[in-house]
Write an enzyme that holds these catalytic residues in place. Sequence first.
Site, short mmCIF file in Angstrom:
data_model
loop_
_atom_site.label_atom_id
_atom_site.label_comp_id
_atom_site.label_asym_id
_atom_site.label_seq_id
_atom_site.Cartn_x
_atom_site.Cartn_y
_atom_site.Cartn_z
N LYS A 264 41.35 52.01 28.24
CA LYS A 264 41.35 50.85 27.35
C LYS A 264 40.94 51.39 25.98
O LYS A 264 39.75 51.56 25.70
CB LYS A 264 40.35 49.81 27.86
CG LYS A 264 40.20 48.58 26.98
CD LYS A 264 41.20 47.49 27.30
CE LYS A 264 40.93 46.23 26.45
NZ LYS A 264 41.90 45.15 26.75
N GLU B 109 45.76 50.09 28.72
CA GLU B 109 45.79 48.64 28.50
C GLU B 109 45.54 48.30 27.03
O GLU B 109 44.54 48.73 26.45
CB GLU B 109 44.73 47.93 29.36
CG GLU B 109 44.78 46.42 29.13
CD GLU B 109 43.68 45.63 29.83
OE1 GLU B 109 43.08 46.14 30.80
OE2 GLU B 109 43.43 44.49 29.38
N GLY B 110 46.42 47.52 26.48
CA GLY B 110 46.28 47.09 25.09
C GLY B 110 45.20 46.04 24.93
O GLY B 110 44.53 45.63 25.87
N ALA B 111 45.03 45.62 23.67
CA ALA B 111 44.14 44.50 23.36
C ALA B 111 45.05 43.37 22.90
O ALA B 111 45.84 43.54 21.98
CB ALA B 111 43.16 44.89 22.27
N1 LIG Z 1 46.40 37.13 39.78
C1 LIG Z 1 45.22 36.64 39.46
N2 LIG Z 1 44.49 35.93 40.35
C2 LIG Z 1 43.30 35.41 40.00
N3 LIG Z 1 42.73 35.56 38.79
C3 LIG Z 1 43.41 36.26 37.87
C4 LIG Z 1 44.67 36.84 38.15
N4 LIG Z 1 45.11 37.48 37.04
C5 LIG Z 1 44.16 37.30 36.11
N5 LIG Z 1 43.13 36.58 36.61
C6 LIG Z 1 41.91 36.19 35.88
O1 LIG Z 1 42.30 35.65 34.62
C7 LIG Z 1 41.45 36.11 33.59
C8 LIG Z 1 42.27 36.88 32.54
O2 LIG Z 1 42.87 38.01 33.16
P1 LIG Z 1 42.77 39.45 32.53
O3 LIG Z 1 41.34 39.76 32.17
O4 LIG Z 1 43.46 40.39 33.42
O5 LIG Z 1 43.60 39.20 31.17
P2 LIG Z 1 43.89 40.24 29.99
O6 LIG Z 1 45.27 40.01 29.56
O7 LIG Z 1 43.51 41.60 30.46
O8 LIG Z 1 42.86 39.76 28.84
P3 LIG Z 1 42.39 40.61 27.54
O9 LIG Z 1 43.37 40.29 26.48
O10 LIG Z 1 41.02 40.04 27.27
O11 LIG Z 1 42.34 42.07 27.90
C9 LIG Z 1 40.39 36.98 34.26
O12 LIG Z 1 39.26 36.20 34.53
C10 LIG Z 1 41.06 37.41 35.55
O13 LIG Z 1 40.15 37.70 36.57
MG LIG Z 2 42.15 42.91 29.69
#
Ligand SMILES: Nc1ncnc2c1ncn2[C@@H]1O[C@H](COP(=O)(O)OP(=O)(O)OP(=O)(O)O)[C@@H](O)[C@H]1O
Ligand SMILES: [Mg+2]
Length: 214
Positions: free
Chosen positions: A31, A102-104
């Site tokens: 990250k 992983e991007g932001a």
């Molecule tokens: N398939 C899934 N089942 C249940 N919960 C999920 C699932 N996918 C994502 N989540 C939940 O949704 C929320 C956002 O997911 P995640 O953190 O992966 O997003 P992100 O795109 O990485 O966000 P960021 O931009 O902050 O990096 C988290 O709380 C994660 O646990």
């Molecule tokens: Mg994330």
Amino acid sequence: VTGTDTGVGKTVVAAALMHRCRSRHPLRYWKPIQTGIEQDDDTGEVERLGACAAAELLTAGIRLPHPVSPHLAAKWRGTTIDLQQLVAAAAPDDDTTRWIVEGAGGVLVPVNERETMIDLMSALGLPVVVAARTRLGTINHTLLTLQALRQRGLPIAGVVMVGERNRDNRDAIEHYGEVAVLAEMPVFAPLTPAALGEWAAVGLDHEDRLRTFL
Ligand SMILES: Nc1ncnc2c1ncn2[C@@H]1O[C@H](COP(=O)(O)OP(=O)(O)OP(=O)(O)O)[C@@H](O)[C@H]1O
Ligand SMILES: [Mg+2]
């Protein structure tokens, strides 16, 4: 791994990719830019959900407080993000390890006065997996993201859709986006490393399209 938005599931998709791909290649998750460190730790989350060994994680990178866009978090900290310096910090240590980066937020999230996340992606030159929602609005967000990636000549490995299954949205993204949907990831309740690992083994890229990108 980029996303159509923040919070779409990039971290969970990255953890699933660790489960899915580690039998084939040594993997490393990275990250490069994490904001909101008082509340968010995507590396720690991938370590847990992806059941990662320490060697599978690169912990270095830009780490900033406040859950806001990197350009703003850096400004509030009185610093500027230098992408060249950042990429140099992640020089590959061998040619067998494959990186899951992983991007932001999404592709056009600003990182400094001049550049956005897509400039970092371009500097890394890695094939891109787009994490997208399944629900209404996703067609537009996903097609815009794909268009931006193509405009910069970035190879697109595919889209992973996250959430309650929506067959019509999947079909539209494949048709209008001329892209493969590698998986439809269900909502896990609860989301555990075991549930994610079991799903990844059978539900993520079952056609083995990622093989050519790794
Ligand atoms: N398939 C899934 N089942 C249940 N919960 C999920 C699932 N996918 C994502 N989540 C939940 O949704 C929320 C956002 O997911 P995640 O953190 O992966 O997003 P992100 O795109 O990485 O966000 P960021 O931009 O902050 O990096 C988290 O709380 C994660 O646990
Ligand atoms: Mg994330």
